[in-house]
Design a protein around this motif. Structure first.
Motif, PDB file in Angstrom:
ATOM      1  N   ALA A 143       0.831  -1.205   0.000  1.00 58.74           N
ATOM      2  CA  ALA A 143       0.000   0.000   0.000  1.00 58.74           C
ATOM      3  C   ALA A 143       0.866   1.256   0.000  1.00 58.74           C
ATOM      4  N   VAL A 144       1.910   1.267   0.805  1.00 62.53           N
ATOM      5  CA  VAL A 144       2.805   2.433   0.856  1.00 62.53           C
ATOM      6  C   VAL A 144       3.444   2.671  -0.508  1.00 62.53           C
ATOM      7  N   ASP A 145       3.925   1.603  -1.147  1.00 57.14           N
ATOM      8  CA  ASP A 145       4.545   1.746  -2.467  1.00 57.14           C
ATOM      9  C   ASP A 145       3.557   2.307  -3.489  1.00 57.14           C
ATOM     10  N   VAL A 146       2.336   1.776  -3.482  1.00 54.25           N
ATOM     11  CA  VAL A 146       1.321   2.224  -4.440  1.00 54.25           C
ATOM     12  C   VAL A 146       0.965   3.693  -4.191  1.00 54.25           C
ATOM     13  N   ILE A 147       0.776   4.059  -2.939  1.00 51.64           N
ATOM     14  CA  ILE A 147       0.399   5.437  -2.618  1.00 51.64           C
ATOM     15  C   ILE A 147       1.518   6.407  -2.983  1.00 51.64           C
ATOM     16  N   LEU A 148       2.764   6.060  -2.695  1.00 57.90           N
ATOM     17  CA  LEU A 148       3.883   6.936  -3.067  1.00 57.90           C
ATOM     18  C   LEU A 148       3.957   7.131  -4.578  1.00 57.90           C
ATOM     19  N   SER A 149       3.730   6.069  -5.339  1.00 57.06           N
ATOM     20  CA  SER A 149       3.744   6.183  -6.798  1.00 57.06           C
ATOM     21  C   SER A 149       2.623   7.093  -7.278  1.00 57.06           C
ATOM     22  N   MET A 150       1.439   6.944  -6.674  1.00 53.05           N
ATOM     23  CA  MET A 150       0.313   7.802  -7.057  1.00 53.05           C
ATOM     24  C   MET A 150       0.593   9.259  -6.700  1.00 53.05           C
ATOM     25  N   MET A 151       1.216   9.505  -5.555  1.00 57.23           N
ATOM     26  CA  MET A 151       1.521  10.870  -5.139  1.00 57.23           C
ATOM     27  C   MET A 151       2.493  11.522  -6.120  1.00 57.23           C
TER      28      MET A 151
ATOM     29  N   GLY B 161     -11.051  -2.963  11.587  1.00 51.45           N
ATOM     30  CA  GLY B 161     -10.704  -3.595  12.858  1.00 51.45           C
ATOM     31  C   GLY B 161      -9.984  -2.625  13.785  1.00 51.45           C
ATOM     32  N   SER B 162      -8.781  -2.975  14.187  1.00 52.43           N
ATOM     33  CA  SER B 162      -7.990  -2.131  15.086  1.00 52.43           C
ATOM     34  C   SER B 162      -7.463  -0.880  14.414  1.00 52.43           C
ATOM     35  N   GLY B 163      -7.602  -0.804  13.087  1.00 52.06           N
ATOM     36  CA  GLY B 163      -7.049   0.323  12.345  1.00 52.06           C
ATOM     37  C   GLY B 163      -5.582   0.165  12.030  1.00 52.06           C
ATOM     38  N   CYS B 164      -5.027  -1.028  12.283  1.00 49.77           N
ATOM     39  CA  CYS B 164      -3.577  -1.206  12.167  1.00 49.77           C
ATOM     40  C   CYS B 164      -3.064  -0.957  10.751  1.00 49.77           C
ATOM     41  N   ILE B 165      -3.854  -1.317   9.731  1.00 46.07           N
ATOM     42  CA  ILE B 165      -3.387  -1.133   8.354  1.00 46.07           C
ATOM     43  C   ILE B 165      -3.298   0.351   8.024  1.00 46.07           C
ATOM     44  N   ALA B 166      -4.401   1.076   8.214  1.00 43.78           N
ATOM     45  CA  ALA B 166      -4.424   2.496   7.869  1.00 43.78           C
ATOM     46  C   ALA B 166      -3.406   3.289   8.681  1.00 43.78           C
ATOM     47  N   VAL B 167      -3.316   3.003   9.976  1.00 44.76           N
ATOM     48  CA  VAL B 167      -2.395   3.753  10.833  1.00 44.76           C
ATOM     49  C   VAL B 167      -0.941   3.458  10.451  1.00 44.76           C
ATOM     50  N   ALA B 168      -0.624   2.201  10.198  1.00 40.97           N
ATOM     51  CA  ALA B 168       0.751   1.854   9.811  1.00 40.97           C
ATOM     52  C   ALA B 168       1.116   2.504   8.478  1.00 40.97           C
ATOM     53  N   VAL B 169       0.167   2.530   7.545  1.00 44.67           N
ATOM     54  CA  VAL B 169       0.423   3.182   6.254  1.00 44.67           C
ATOM     55  C   VAL B 169       0.658   4.679   6.472  1.00 44.67           C
ATOM     56  N   ALA B 170      -0.217   5.321   7.246  1.00 39.02           N
ATOM     57  CA  ALA B 170      -0.089   6.760   7.468  1.00 39.02           C
ATOM     58  C   ALA B 170       1.223   7.105   8.168  1.00 39.02           C
ATOM     59  N   LYS B 171       1.580   6.352   9.220  1.00 43.76           N
ATOM     60  CA  LYS B 171       2.820   6.637   9.938  1.00 43.76           C
ATOM     61  C   LYS B 171       4.042   6.432   9.048  1.00 43.76           C
ATOM     62  N   THR B 172       4.007   5.398   8.224  1.00 41.39           N
ATOM     63  CA  THR B 172       5.133   5.147   7.326  1.00 41.39           C
ATOM     64  C   THR B 172       5.275   6.267   6.303  1.00 41.39           C
ATOM     65  N   LEU B 173       4.161   6.746   5.784  1.00 43.99           N
ATOM     66  CA  LEU B 173       4.214   7.863   4.841  1.00 43.99           C
ATOM     67  C   LEU B 173       4.781   9.112   5.507  1.00 43.99           C
ATOM     68  N   LEU B 174       4.336   9.385   6.734  1.00 43.42           N
ATOM     69  CA  LEU B 174       4.794  10.587   7.429  1.00 43.42           C
ATOM     70  C   LEU B 174       6.269  10.516   7.804  1.00 43.42           C
ATOM     71  N   GLU B 175       6.806   9.301   7.914  1.00 44.25           N
ATOM     72  CA  GLU B 175       8.225   9.142   8.212  1.00 44.25           C
ATOM     73  C   GLU B 175       9.100   9.237   6.970  1.00 44.25           C
ATOM     74  N   ASP B 176       8.451   9.331   5.799  1.00 41.74           N
ATOM     75  CA  ASP B 176       9.162   9.464   4.526  1.00 41.74           C
ATOM     76  C   ASP B 176       9.368  10.956   4.247  1.00 41.74           C
ATOM     77  N   GLU B 177      10.605  11.354   4.062  1.00 40.60           N
ATOM     78  CA  GLU B 177      10.911  12.780   3.861  1.00 40.60           C
ATOM     79  C   GLU B 177      10.267  13.342   2.598  1.00 40.60           C
ATOM     80  N   ARG B 178       9.830  12.467   1.703  1.00 43.08           N
ATOM     81  CA  ARG B 178       9.170  12.944   0.477  1.00 43.08           C
ATOM     82  C   ARG B 178       7.714  13.320   0.704  1.00 43.08           C
ATOM     83  N   VAL B 179       7.185  13.028   1.905  1.00 41.64           N
ATOM     84  CA  VAL B 179       5.764  13.242   2.163  1.00 41.64           C
ATOM     85  C   VAL B 179       5.579  14.278   3.268  1.00 41.64           C
TER      86      VAL B 179
END
Length: 315
Positions: A102-110, A126-144
Motif C-alpha cells: 500500500a505504501v509503495d502504491v500510494i507513493l507512486s500515485m503521489m 478492525g484495530s485500524g492497524c493497516i491504515a495507521v501503519a500506512v499513514a505513519k510510514t508515509l509521514l516518516e518518509d521525507e518525500r511526504v
C-alpha cells in the motif's frame, strides 16, 4: 520468589503454548513495566505478593488459550504498538505485506498526481492497524510533507472495533506537533461493507483485510480459546449475516462470501486509475484474483513471509 524462579514456574504452567518462554517474558515485562534487558538484569529480584497475584491471573488466562495480546492489551505491528481487545483481530505479521504494498502504491500515485490529496479507504479496518501503519510510514518518509498525507476513511461493521481504531489513531498519530492537521485526515464510518458510504464517494486506494477464512477452519481456530471475533474471521457469512451456500445449495466453506460482495462494491467506489489491495488466504487468493479479472481488472498476487499467496492487488 524471584523473577527467575517465577518465570520458570510460568513456563511450566503454559507449556502447551507454542512459545511458553516468550509468553512468560512478555507477561513479566508487562506487569513489571520492564523491557527485556531490565527483566534480565533484575532476575534475582523478589516479587511482591500483589504483583504475583496479578501475574497469576494473567497466566491462568493464558493457560486457557487466551492470546497474550488480549491479556496485555497491546500488540506490535509494523514496528508500532497497537491497542487491541477481543473486539478486534490481533494484527498478524503477514498483514505487513499489505502495508508495504500500500505504501509503495500510494507513493507512486503521489508522484504522478502532484498536490491533489489522495483518498484511501481501509474497509473492515478492525484495530485500524493497516491504515495507521500506512499513514505513519508515509509521514516518516521525507518525500511526504504532512500537508500531503492522504485522507483516510476507516470503515467497519463493528462499532466497538471502530472505537479501538479511533484510540489507535489518537495514540499513534496524536502526539505530533501537527496532530490537528493529521487527525483531521481520518474519518470513521460504521458500515456493512460500502452500504453506508455514498455512491458518489470514490477512493484512489481501497485497502482491506476482510473475513476470508473458511467456516470450518474458523471453528478449529476458535477451539483453542484464542477468542478472536468470529465476525472478523468467517468469510462464509453473507453480508446479511447468514451462512453462505455454494452452487449445490450446500453450506459454503471456501471463505469467499464476503469477498464476492466486496470486490464489486469496492470497484464501484474506486477512482479512475485506482487500486484495491486485499489480504486473502493462500487457499482462496487465486479465486479472488479470478473474480476481479472477470470484472475487468488486472491483478497481481503477492506472497507473505512464508511464501504463501496472501495479498491480491487489483487495478
Amino acid at each position: 520468589m524471584t523473577i527467575r524462579e517465577y518465570k520458570n514456574q510460568i513456563i511450566k504452567t503454559i507449556s502447551s503454548s507454542a512459545s511458553p518462554q516468550l509468553d512468560a517474558e512478555i507477561l513479566l515485562c508487562h506487569f513489571l513495566n520492564y523491557n527485556k534487558t531490565q527483566l534480565l538484569m533484575n532476575q534475582n529480584q523478589e516479587l511482591s505478593d500483589a504483583t504475583k497475584t496479578k501475574i497469576d491471573d494473567a497466566v491462568a488466562r493464558r493457560a486457557t488459550g487466551l492470546p497474550i495480546a488480549y491479556i496485555t492489551g497491546h500488540k506490535e505491528f509494523y514496528g508500532y504498538d497497537f491497542i487491541v481487545t477481543p473486539d478486534v483481530l490481533i494484527p498478524k505479521p503477514d498483514t505487513e505485506i499489505l502495508v508495504e504494498r500500500a505504501v509503495d502504491v500510494i507513493l507512486s500515485m503521489m508522484d504522478a498526481r502532484g498536490e491533489n490529496l489522495l483518498t484511501v479507504c481501509d474497509m473492515c479496518t478492525g484495530s485500524g492497524c493497516i491504515a495507521v501503519a500506512v499513514a505513519k510510514t508515509l509521514l516518516e518518509d521525507e518525500r511526504v510533507p504532512a500537508e500531503q498525507l492522504p485522507k483516510f476513511t476507516l470503515a467497519d461493521i463493528s462499532e466497538p472495533a471502530l472505537d479501538i481504531a479511533r484510540r489507535n489513531v489518537a495514540a499513534l498519530l496524536g502526539d505530533r506537533p501537527d496532530s490537528t492537521l493529521i487527525l483531521s485526515r481520518f474519518n470513521f464510518v460504521r458500515t456493512n461493507l460500502f452500504d453506508a458510504i455514498s455512491e458518489a464517494i470514490k477512493y484512489d486506494v481501497i485497502l482491506s483485510n476482510p473475513p476470508y477464512i473458511p467456516h470450518t477452519m474458523v471453528d478449529e481456530l476458535l477451539q483453542d480459546g484464542r477468542s478472536e471475533p468470529r465476525l472478523a474471521l468467517d468469510g462464509d457469512i453473507t453480508i446479511d449475516g447468514d451462512r453462505a451456500t455454494n452452487d449445490r445449495g450446500e453450506p459454503a466453506d471456501d471463505g469467499l462470501a464476503i469477498i464476492r460482495n466486496l470486490i464489486p462494491q469496492a470497484a464501484a467506489h474506486l477512482a479512475p486509475r485506482g487500486s484495491i489491495i486485499m489480504e486473502t488466504g493462500e487457499y482462496n487468493a487465486e479465486a479472488t484474483a479470478e473474480f476481479a479479472e472477470a470484472a475487468g481488472f488486472n491483478t497481481e498476487i503477492h506472497r507473505d513471509l512464508e511464501g504463501q499467496l496472501r495479498v491480491v492487488e487489483i487495478y
